[in-house]
Design an enzyme around this catalytic site. Structure first.
Site, PDB file in Angstrom:
ATOM      1  N   ASP A  21      21.704  10.161  51.660  1.00 16.62           N
ATOM      2  CA  ASP A  21      23.077  10.555  51.978  1.00 16.62           C
ATOM      3  C   ASP A  21      23.236  11.205  53.427  1.00 16.62           C
ATOM      4  OD1 ASP A  21      25.696  11.105  51.369  1.00 16.62           O
ATOM      5  OD2 ASP A  21      25.331  12.636  50.133  1.00 16.62           O
ATOM      6  N   ASN A  69      30.846   2.518  46.006  1.00 14.70           N
ATOM      7  CA  ASN A  69      31.070   2.317  47.583  1.00 14.70           C
ATOM      8  C   ASN A  69      31.887   1.027  47.921  1.00 14.70           C
ATOM      9  OD1 ASN A  69      27.558   3.459  48.059  1.00 14.70           O
ATOM     10  ND2 ASN A  69      29.449   4.582  48.315  1.00 14.70           N
TER      11      ASN A  69
HETATM   12  C1  FPP Z   1      25.442   7.447  52.274  1.00 16.12           C
HETATM   13  O1  FPP Z   1      26.056   8.109  53.549  1.00 16.12           O
HETATM   14  C2  FPP Z   1      24.677   6.479  52.679  1.00 16.12           C
HETATM   15  C3  FPP Z   1      25.072   4.913  52.291  1.00 16.12           C
HETATM   16  C4  FPP Z   1      26.339   4.657  51.350  1.00 16.12           C
HETATM   17  C5  FPP Z   1      24.226   3.752  52.580  1.00 16.12           C
HETATM   18  C6  FPP Z   1      23.161   3.972  52.740  1.00 16.12           C
HETATM   19  C7  FPP Z   1      22.788   2.759  53.871  1.00 16.12           C
HETATM   20  C8  FPP Z   1      21.510   2.898  54.665  1.00 16.12           C
HETATM   21  C9  FPP Z   1      20.743   3.863  54.841  1.00 16.12           C
HETATM   22  C10 FPP Z   1      21.560   1.675  55.674  1.00 16.12           C
HETATM   23  C11 FPP Z   1      21.106   0.242  55.047  1.00 16.12           C
HETATM   24  C12 FPP Z   1      20.247   0.398  53.920  1.00 16.12           C
HETATM   25  C13 FPP Z   1      19.212  -0.754  53.737  1.00 16.12           C
HETATM   26  C14 FPP Z   1      18.360  -0.524  52.639  1.00 16.12           C
HETATM   27  C15 FPP Z   1      19.099  -2.040  54.820  1.00 16.12           C
HETATM   28  P1  FPP Z   1      27.384   8.607  53.473  1.00 16.12           P
HETATM   29  O2  FPP Z   1      28.045   7.362  54.269  1.00 16.12           O
HETATM   30  O3  FPP Z   1      27.959   8.708  52.075  1.00 16.12           O
HETATM   31  O4  FPP Z   1      27.286   9.729  54.525  1.00 16.12           O
HETATM   32  P2  FPP Z   1      28.387  11.036  54.511  1.00 16.12           P
HETATM   33  O5  FPP Z   1      28.343  11.562  52.836  1.00 16.12           O
HETATM   34  O6  FPP Z   1      27.835  11.993  55.286  1.00 16.12           O
HETATM   35  O7  FPP Z   1      29.768  10.282  54.878  1.00 16.12           O
END
Ligand code: FPP
EC number: 2.5.1.-
Length: 246
Positions: A21, A69
């Site tokens: 996250d 998501n």
């Molecule tokens: C949460 O951060 C993260 C995600 C919803 C996606 C995770 C994806 C990756 C790390 C990249 C791709 C992964 C692979 C395995 C290729 P957020 O967007 O919710 O962050 P925030 O809470 O700060 O908005």
């Protein structure tokens, strides 16, 4: 402190799960678009995967995309799917070099065709690897997983393939996406949030929870080693008393 040198390699968690996250906040802090946070997050994925292989962790599960998501703006969803495809193409070498098997949990049929094909291709190409299993949770939701599990078991009871009395925890385990994985020992969430967000609800029954303020794109293997060190210095009682354990 050098956490790696202080780890007990005979007592590693058998299964580590991570809620990655903070990509969006990382990007915002730097004045970048959210997409660049996700892109930077892939570097953390690679480092943590290699770190796990380096010390001998057998199972790592990453929450890459939840069922919820899909409700994000289309542009962000498209970016994440493209990143998944490019990462799979790029990282197949990392997986092969480290003898890592790729696995996936979630409703894969809802992924775009290209992402699904690439994923299945890498799963197939790494299927005989034995050092570690890397599981990507994609379009994954624990409540959906449990609902599907109940439906499958109900169908088997109705057709008399399974008797109601035979339903126990192992039968439930066998009908979850995680059927080939051990229970989670250590669950890590980055970015300071302290929630489970519909991730592996059944499988974390006795997991140790570890929360860190580090945003996912900044997370590296040293941070993971610290989390494992912290885990190894906890007493896991599984409902027993301290005295019973000693
Ligand atoms: C949460 O951060 C993260 C995600 C919803 C996606 C995770 C994806 C990756 C790390 C990249 C791709 C992964 C692979 C395995 C290729 P957020 O967007 O919710 O962050 P925030 O809470 O700060 O908005």
């Amino acid at each position: 402190m050098n956490y790696k040198d202080n780890l007990n390699l005979d007592k590693l968690p058998k299964h580590i799960a991570i809620i990655m996250d903070g990509n969006g906040r990382w990007a915002k802090q730097k004045g970048f678009l959210r997409a660049s946070g996700h892109k930077e997050g892939t570097k953390a994925v690679r480092d943590v995967v290699e770190g796990c292989a380096e010390i001998g962790v057998k199972n790592l599960t990453l929450y890459a995309f939840s069922t919820e998501n899909w409700n994000r703006p289309k542009l962000e969803v498209d970016t994440l799917m493209k990143l998944l495809v490019s990462s799979l193409k790029k990282e197949i070498k990392t997986l092969k070099d480290n003898n890592i098997k790729l696995n996936c949990i979630g409703n894969i049929s809802s992924l775009p065709k290209k992402a699904r094909q690439e994923l299945l291709d890498v799963i197939e190409k790494t299927s005989t690897n034995t050092q570690m299993t890397l599981t990507l949770a994609l379009s994954y939701g624990s409540r959906e997983e449990i609902t599907n599990c109940i439906k499958q078991i109900a169908t088997k009871v109705k057709s008399e393939e399974l008797s109601e009395d035979a339903i126990d925890e192992s039968v439930i385990n066998e009908h979850l996406y995680t059927r080939n994985l051990p229970d989670v020992d250590l669950l890590i969430r980055t970015s300071g949030e302290q929630r489970i967000s519909n991730f592996l609800l059944w499988q974390i029954a006795y997991a140790e929870l570890y929360f860190t303020k580090i945003l996912w794109p900044d997370y590296r293997r040293e941070n993971l080693f610290e989390a494992i060190y912290n885990y190894q210095n906890r007493e896991r009682r599984f409902g027993k008393t301290s005295e019973q354990l000693s």
